[in-house]
Design a protein around this motif. Structure first.
Motif, PDB file in Angstrom:
ATOM      1  N   GLY A   1      32.533  44.841  49.009  1.00 41.74           N
ATOM      2  CA  GLY A   1      33.179  45.309  47.800  1.00 41.74           C
ATOM      3  C   GLY A   1      32.899  44.445  46.589  1.00 41.74           C
ATOM      4  O   GLY A   1      32.776  43.222  46.690  1.00 41.74           O
ATOM      5  N   LEU A   2      32.787  45.100  45.419  1.00 40.87           N
ATOM      6  CA  LEU A   2      32.667  44.418  44.137  1.00 40.87           C
ATOM      7  C   LEU A   2      33.643  45.066  43.162  1.00 40.87           C
ATOM      8  O   LEU A   2      33.755  46.296  43.125  1.00 40.87           O
ATOM      9  N   THR A   3      34.364  44.257  42.375  1.00 41.36           N
ATOM     10  CA  THR A   3      35.291  44.810  41.393  1.00 41.36           C
ATOM     11  C   THR A   3      35.127  44.110  40.050  1.00 41.36           C
ATOM     12  O   THR A   3      34.669  42.965  39.966  1.00 41.36           O
ATOM     13  N   TYR A   4      35.517  44.841  39.008  1.00 38.99           N
ATOM     14  CA  TYR A   4      35.555  44.301  37.650  1.00 38.99           C
ATOM     15  C   TYR A   4      36.866  44.757  37.021  1.00 38.99           C
ATOM     16  O   TYR A   4      37.266  45.918  37.163  1.00 38.99           O
ATOM     17  N   GLN A   5      37.529  43.836  36.322  1.00 39.26           N
ATOM     18  CA  GLN A   5      38.806  44.145  35.673  1.00 39.26           C
ATOM     19  C   GLN A   5      38.847  43.456  34.314  1.00 39.26           C
ATOM     20  O   GLN A   5      38.518  42.284  34.205  1.00 39.26           O
ATOM     21  N   LYS A   6      39.278  44.200  33.292  1.00 36.35           N
ATOM     22  CA  LYS A   6      39.313  43.645  31.938  1.00 36.35           C
ATOM     23  C   LYS A   6      40.607  44.037  31.240  1.00 36.35           C
ATOM     24  O   LYS A   6      40.985  45.207  31.218  1.00 36.35           O
ATOM     25  N   MET A   7      41.276  43.038  30.663  1.00 33.84           N
ATOM     26  CA  MET A   7      42.468  43.243  29.850  1.00 33.84           C
ATOM     27  C   MET A   7      42.110  43.083  28.376  1.00 33.84           C
ATOM     28  O   MET A   7      41.384  42.155  28.009  1.00 33.84           O
TER      29      MET A   7
ATOM     30  N   VAL B   1      42.956  46.532  40.507  1.00 31.03           N
ATOM     31  CA  VAL B   1      41.916  46.297  41.510  1.00 31.03           C
ATOM     32  C   VAL B   1      41.819  44.830  41.899  1.00 31.03           C
ATOM     33  O   VAL B   1      41.348  44.503  42.987  1.00 31.03           O
ATOM     34  N   ASN B   2      42.272  43.925  41.017  1.00 24.83           N
ATOM     35  CA  ASN B   2      42.210  42.499  41.332  1.00 24.83           C
ATOM     36  C   ASN B   2      43.586  41.903  41.623  1.00 24.83           C
ATOM     37  O   ASN B   2      43.808  40.707  41.436  1.00 24.83           O
ATOM     38  N   LEU B   3      44.512  42.734  42.092  1.00 23.67           N
ATOM     39  CA  LEU B   3      45.746  42.219  42.666  1.00 23.67           C
ATOM     40  C   LEU B   3      45.417  41.698  44.063  1.00 23.67           C
ATOM     41  O   LEU B   3      45.003  42.467  44.937  1.00 23.67           O
ATOM     42  N   VAL B   4      45.598  40.387  44.281  1.00 23.53           N
ATOM     43  CA  VAL B   4      45.257  39.797  45.576  1.00 23.53           C
ATOM     44  C   VAL B   4      46.479  39.048  46.108  1.00 23.53           C
ATOM     45  O   VAL B   4      47.608  39.337  45.732  1.00 23.53           O
ATOM     46  N   GLN B   5      46.297  38.082  46.994  1.00 25.34           N
ATOM     47  CA  GLN B   5      47.434  37.498  47.703  1.00 25.34           C
ATOM     48  C   GLN B   5      48.416  36.789  46.779  1.00 25.34           C
ATOM     49  O   GLN B   5      49.625  36.978  46.878  1.00 25.34           O
TER      50      GLN B   5
ATOM     51  N   ARG C   1      39.274  38.603  31.777  1.00 23.13           N
ATOM     52  CA  ARG C   1      38.173  39.310  32.441  1.00 23.13           C
ATOM     53  C   ARG C   1      38.031  38.707  33.830  1.00 23.13           C
ATOM     54  O   ARG C   1      38.002  37.490  33.977  1.00 23.13           O
ATOM     55  N   SER C   2      37.948  39.564  34.853  1.00 26.60           N
ATOM     56  CA  SER C   2      37.862  39.027  36.213  1.00 26.60           C
ATOM     57  C   SER C   2      36.909  39.849  37.072  1.00 26.60           C
ATOM     58  O   SER C   2      36.730  41.047  36.866  1.00 26.60           O
ATOM     59  N   TRP C   3      36.320  39.150  38.052  1.00 25.61           N
ATOM     60  CA  TRP C   3      35.377  39.738  38.994  1.00 25.61           C
ATOM     61  C   TRP C   3      35.838  39.412  40.415  1.00 25.61           C
ATOM     62  O   TRP C   3      36.434  38.373  40.655  1.00 25.61           O
ATOM     63  N   GLN C   4      35.509  40.293  41.351  1.00 24.18           N
ATOM     64  CA  GLN C   4      35.834  40.040  42.757  1.00 24.18           C
ATOM     65  C   GLN C   4      34.674  40.437  43.652  1.00 24.18           C
ATOM     66  O   GLN C   4      34.026  41.463  43.440  1.00 24.18           O
ATOM     67  N   ALA C   5      34.441  39.614  44.668  1.00 23.76           N
ATOM     68  CA  ALA C   5      33.514  39.950  45.746  1.00 23.76           C
ATOM     69  C   ALA C   5      34.299  39.914  47.046  1.00 23.76           C
ATOM     70  O   ALA C   5      35.050  38.960  47.304  1.00 23.76           O
ATOM     71  N   ARG C   6      34.138  40.948  47.865  1.00 24.50           N
ATOM     72  CA  ARG C   6      34.954  41.076  49.077  1.00 24.50           C
ATOM     73  C   ARG C   6      34.098  41.520  50.259  1.00 24.50           C
ATOM     74  O   ARG C   6      33.156  42.306  50.113  1.00 24.50           O
ATOM     75  N   TYR C   7      34.485  41.037  51.451  1.00 27.14           N
ATOM     76  CA  TYR C   7      33.819  41.454  52.680  1.00 27.14           C
ATOM     77  C   TYR C   7      34.865  41.726  53.759  1.00 27.14           C
ATOM     78  O   TYR C   7      35.791  40.931  53.956  1.00 27.14           O
TER      79      TYR C   7
ATOM     80  N   LEU D   1      41.138  48.098  32.116  1.00 34.36           N
ATOM     81  CA  LEU D   1      40.044  48.813  32.770  1.00 34.36           C
ATOM     82  C   LEU D   1      39.753  48.131  34.087  1.00 34.36           C
ATOM     83  O   LEU D   1      39.549  46.917  34.147  1.00 34.36           O
ATOM     84  N   GLY D   2      39.763  48.916  35.169  1.00 33.12           N
ATOM     85  CA  GLY D   2      39.462  48.377  36.489  1.00 33.12           C
ATOM     86  C   GLY D   2      38.491  49.269  37.228  1.00 33.12           C
ATOM     87  O   GLY D   2      38.584  50.496  37.162  1.00 33.12           O
ATOM     88  N   ALA D   3      37.563  48.645  37.947  1.00 35.96           N
ATOM     89  CA  ALA D   3      36.582  49.397  38.732  1.00 35.96           C
ATOM     90  C   ALA D   3      36.316  48.655  40.038  1.00 35.96           C
ATOM     91  O   ALA D   3      36.038  47.456  40.026  1.00 35.96           O
ATOM     92  N   MET D   4      36.438  49.379  41.146  1.00 40.44           N
ATOM     93  CA  MET D   4      36.182  48.810  42.465  1.00 40.44           C
ATOM     94  C   MET D   4      35.170  49.690  43.189  1.00 40.44           C
ATOM     95  O   MET D   4      35.328  50.905  43.264  1.00 40.44           O
ATOM     96  N   PHE D   5      34.130  49.058  43.715  1.00 42.53           N
ATOM     97  CA  PHE D   5      33.091  49.774  44.453  1.00 42.53           C
ATOM     98  C   PHE D   5      32.974  49.139  45.837  1.00 42.53           C
ATOM     99  O   PHE D   5      32.788  47.921  45.955  1.00 42.53           O
TER     100      PHE D   5
END
Length: 404
Positions: A276-282, A299-303, A313-319, A262-266
């Motif tokens: 931006g804020l995201t939540y991802q759960k396996m 949604v939490n695939l990053v560099q 479970r992961s969270w992201q904050a982005r600007y 489950l992934g959600a990005m706002f």
């Protein structure tokens, strides 16, 4: 001649060609984490030549595309190679070859708004995201049918049979990505030449699009993927974008794959700013399943990391900031932080944790003789309780030149 001329004219007049260049320096530092190799550092030059023909006239249009890839080593050594993903490794040592290349040809047929392509492909779908984060893009061999004959509906289906990884000119069978703590196990036959996919996206209105896609990596996993994107205008110059993703992956006889994602990005856009804020759960008995070498559509695939381990479970904050708002078009800035926990470590005690911080600064020249010349610096810091810590820098100079 009177019959052939219009067909030939459309084939040639609607064609286009371009060349993209990438000068790529990458430094990946493990020196403070006790990793087997203390450092990865390589520098290379890449060239990507693309040609797309038009279609011949008539009820069935015929065309051809071509893709030429060339990577040239500028700096590397056996003690610094093998971990950047920038250059191939030699067959008997870690010494990178001086260059590597690939030529891909694709035949295509068009009927109405449907196109069938056979040959070299770079499809971009929720169930398959080819990796294009280094010198040259990952490519596939196979067939792809794309149709937009139904209003507001885009259909994609096909089969892929071979893959060429981003730092390789060899074509090979496909396998599954296992990752550090995905806890995916396969049997003796861990490769396949069959990746089947089918699905579509429906645009309900200018703000809302939903999609369903199905994939089967023969003998290894099956996957159902649902997507939803929605853009809500708030006031002039402001909007809220919602990006929701859900996937269900199960084994196909020769693995233990069992995962729900489950992934959600706002993302709230405010003029030149974006927050931006995201939540991802396996969940399930394994982490996320995707074809080895590809980018998982998460949604939490990053560099460096994708935060797709078992139970994670992961969270992201982005600007993001676009300096066009200050009168400097082409200059952009991005910073984000992702934290993951609850990772299943198997027999090891406790849960695993990890975090990553990224910063990107890029500039693309907008006009003049150097138009389309891009400069980008990408910096990442990754820390984990169960693998190697990483400090990373990427410096990329890119240029895109339309030939016709």
């Amino acid at each position: 001649m009177g019959v052939c001329a219009p067909a030939s004219a459309a084939f040639l007049d609607d064609s286009k060609a371009s060349v993209d260049t990438r000068n790529f320096y990458m430094n990946r530092d493990f020196r403070q984490s006790g990793a087997p190799q203390s450092k990865g550092e390589e520098w290379a030059q890449g060239f990507i030549l693309r040609y797309e023909s038009g279609f011949t006239e008539g009820p069935v249009g015929v065309g051809v595309d071509a893709l030429g890839l060339l990577g040239i080593k500028l700096d590397s050594s056996p003690d610094r190679a093998g971990v950047t993903g920038l250059l191939p490794q030699g067959p008997t040592s870690k010494r990178a070859p001086d260059d590597y290349s690939e030529l891909g040809l694709t035949g295509k047929l068009r009927v109405s708004k449907s196109t069938l392509k056979l040959g070299t492909l770079i499809p971009k779908l929720p169930v398959l995201q080819p990796n294009d984060s280094r010198l040259l893009p990952q490519t596939f061999q196979g067939g792809l049918l794309n149709s937009m004959d139904l209003e507001n509906f885009t259909f994609n289906g096909g089969r892929l049979t071979q893959v060429s990884q981003r730092n390789s000119s060899n074509r090979e069978d496909m396998t599954i990505m296992k990752g550090p703590r995905r806890n995916i196990v396969t049997g003796a036959n861990a490769t396949t030449d069959e990746f089947d996919f089918i699905g579509g996206d429906y645009k309900w209105n200018s703000a809302l699009t939903t999609g369903y896609h199905y994939a089967n990596l023969d003998g290894l996993y099956k996957q159902n993927y649902l997507t939803l994107t929605h853009v809500l205008p708030v006031v002039e110059g402001q909007s809220l974008k919602s990006d929701l993703r859900w996937a269900d992956s199960t084994d196909d006889g020769n693995s233990n794959v069992d995962n729900r994602m489950l992934g959600a990005m706002f993302t709230y856009s405010l003029g030149a700013h974006a927050f931006g804020l995201t939540y991802q759960k396996m969940s399930g008995d394994t982490g996320f399943a995707n074809v080895n070498g590809t980018d998982p559509y998460l949604v939490n695939l990053v560099q460096i990391n994708d935060f797709a381990n078992q139970d994670e479970r992961s969270w992201q904050a982005r600007y993001d900031f676009n300096f066009a708002g200050l009168g400097i078009p082409g200059l952009t800035f991005m910073s984000r932080y992702v934290k993951g926990d609850q990772i299943n470590l198997g027999a090891a005690p406790g849960d695993g944790k990890e975090w990553e911080r990224n910063t990107d600064i890029g500039y693309v020249i907008q006009s003049g003789p150097m138009k389309n010349l891009g400069l980008k610096w990408r910096n990442a810091t990754y820390r984990t309780s169960f693998a190697s810590d990483i400090d990373e820098n990427r410096l990329i100079v890119s240029y895109s030149l339309p030939l016709w």
